[in-house]
Design a protein around this motif. Structure first.
Motif, mmCIF file in Angstrom:
data_model
loop_
_atom_site.group_PDB
_atom_site.id
_atom_site.type_symbol
_atom_site.label_atom_id
_atom_site.label_comp_id
_atom_site.label_asym_id
_atom_site.label_seq_id
_atom_site.Cartn_x
_atom_site.Cartn_y
_atom_site.Cartn_z
ATOM 1 N N GLN A 11 91.473 57.258 -4.174
ATOM 2 C CA GLN A 11 92.043 58.193 -5.161
ATOM 3 C C GLN A 11 91.777 59.550 -5.489
ATOM 4 O O GLN A 11 92.112 61.028 -5.162
ATOM 5 N N GLU A 12 90.452 59.699 -6.032
ATOM 6 C CA GLU A 12 89.862 60.934 -6.641
ATOM 7 C C GLU A 12 89.703 61.708 -5.151
ATOM 8 O O GLU A 12 89.670 62.965 -5.458
ATOM 9 N N SER A 47 92.897 63.380 -3.199
ATOM 10 C CA SER A 47 94.029 64.154 -4.352
ATOM 11 C C SER A 47 92.624 65.413 -3.950
ATOM 12 O O SER A 47 93.453 66.351 -4.013
ATOM 13 N N LEU A 48 91.882 65.134 -3.968
ATOM 14 C CA LEU A 48 90.940 66.544 -4.201
ATOM 15 C C LEU A 48 90.769 67.258 -2.670
ATOM 16 O O LEU A 48 90.804 68.552 -2.678
ATOM 17 N N LEU A 74 94.037 67.213 -0.400
ATOM 18 C CA LEU A 74 94.841 67.872 -0.810
ATOM 19 C C LEU A 74 94.739 69.296 -1.705
ATOM 20 O O LEU A 74 95.717 70.074 -1.226
ATOM 21 N N ARG A 75 94.523 68.991 -2.741
ATOM 22 C CA ARG A 75 94.268 69.915 -3.240
ATOM 23 C C ARG A 75 93.283 70.960 -2.815
ATOM 24 O O ARG A 75 93.991 72.315 -3.069
ATOM 25 N N SER A 126 95.752 73.032 0.041
ATOM 26 C CA SER A 126 96.692 73.312 -0.303
ATOM 27 C C SER A 126 96.227 74.672 -0.870
ATOM 28 O O SER A 126 96.669 75.772 -0.038
ATOM 29 N N GLU A 146 99.889 59.265 -4.051
ATOM 30 C CA GLU A 146 98.732 60.381 -3.858
ATOM 31 C C GLU A 146 99.154 61.846 -2.956
ATOM 32 O O GLU A 146 98.891 62.980 -4.884
ATOM 33 N N ARG A 174 101.433 62.802 -6.646
ATOM 34 C CA ARG A 174 100.550 63.165 -7.810
ATOM 35 C C ARG A 174 100.379 64.030 -8.382
ATOM 36 O O ARG A 174 100.002 65.240 -8.228
ATOM 37 N N GLU A 175 99.776 64.926 -6.500
ATOM 38 C CA GLU A 175 98.904 65.849 -6.332
ATOM 39 C C GLU A 175 99.612 66.815 -5.978
ATOM 40 O O GLU A 175 99.938 68.097 -6.461
ATOM 41 N N SER A 181 101.756 68.612 -3.794
ATOM 42 C CA SER A 181 101.544 70.400 -3.259
ATOM 43 C C SER A 181 102.469 70.629 -1.761
ATOM 44 O O SER A 181 102.491 71.117 -1.508
ATOM 45 N N LYS A 195 102.978 72.347 3.960
ATOM 46 C CA LYS A 195 102.604 72.661 2.092
ATOM 47 C C LYS A 195 104.712 73.023 1.671
ATOM 48 O O LYS A 195 104.973 74.306 2.241
#
Length: 279
Positions: A114-115, A118-119, A121-122, A125, A194, A197-198, A200, A278
């Motif tokens: 998950q961590e 998510s990182l 994807l962020r 983005s 995920e 949740r993220e 983007s 995106k």
């Protein structure tokens, strides 16, 4: 006449990757491309960006397309919570999630996925332009059970192979306890959760493939081929932890074990292909 478009391709891998070999191959690649080009084909420029994709790699809004192939199931690190407060391993006798693993093991792997995801994807983005796409190819699993005859089963067979070496006195059992694979095969639901949740990206397409059955039918040395693949991925880490001298014997055992298991019952690892846009 409309000028030919330019394509800029940025290759990424960890700094330990041999970028020199890649760059040495580019002159031949460009030469072959120019032979096929007849004035209207696009120009192509290639550069390398060493670094982990679990974090920023490129400037803001500079990418239109991202492709990641068979990489995102590798975690950024072994989950720290696989060790107790005294630094002792909690997943004894196994290098990954197994039937004998306590529930904390699968929880630790999922939390690390998950961590990391998510990182990823962020970070992408920030680098992608609005409407940019990502195509992600990664190994996964079908259902919520972490222990099945899919991708995780290959790590179970590696644990068994190491255990055989331990019974032969080639390695210590406590060394198996302290060796962990930084791998996680997510489900469709875990990936989609995920992504939501993220926030983007939207999922334009998500498909699942089972290819191992057909590969086994056409290969006379399937176990050896699997062993070679796993060795290519794990060799440096295994040799560092257990010593280089065990590798040939280990993967001979491993290849035979894969063949024996396939005769008993099919192993069905799956691959996910995701197309994200995106927002």
């Amino acid at each position: 006449m409309i000028p030919a478009p330019e394509f800029r391709v940025y290759l990424n891998d960890l700094p330990t990757n041999d970028f020199n070999s890649i760059f040495k191959s580019l002159p031949d690649f460009y030469r072959d491309l120019n032979k096929e080009r007849s004035g209207g084909l696009p120009l192509l420029f290639i550069a390398g960006y060493p670094g982990s994709f679990y974090g920023r790699l490129f400037p803001n809004d500079c990418l239109h397309f991202v492709h990641s192939s068979y990489s995102l199931h590798w975690l950024s690190k072994v989950p720290p919570s696989l060790y107790d407060k005294q630094g002792k391993p909690i997943n004894r006798g196994s290098v990954h999630i197994s039937a004998s693993s306590p529930p904390l093991v699968s929880q630790a792997y999922y939390a690390q996925f998950q961590e990391d995801f998510s990182l990823f994807l962020r970070s992408r983005s920030d680098e992608l332009t609005a409407g940019g796409r990502m195509v992600l190819i990664m190994l996964g699993r079908i259902g919520p059970d972490h222990v099945d005859r899919g991708n995780s089963f290959y790590w179970e067979l590696l644990s068994r192979s190491l255990a055989i070496l331990a019974t032969q006195g080639e390695i210590k059992r406590e060394d198996i306890d302290s060796y962990d694979v930084h791998f996680y095969a997510p489900t469709k639901d875990e990936m989609e959760a995920e992504i939501r949740r993220e926030g983007s990206f939207e999922v334009e397409r998500l498909e699942m493939f089972e290819t191992e059955k057909e590969l086994y039918k056409v290969s006379e040395n399937y176990g050896t081929e699997v062993a070679m693949t796993v060795r290519a991925i794990q060799e440096s880490m295994l040799s560092h932890h257990f010593g280089e001298g065990i590798l040939d014997t280990l993967f001979e055992i491993y290849g035979r074990m894969v063949e024996e298991e396939m005769l008993k019952e099919e192993i069905n690892p799956i691959t996910f292909v995701l197309v994200l846009r995106k927002l």
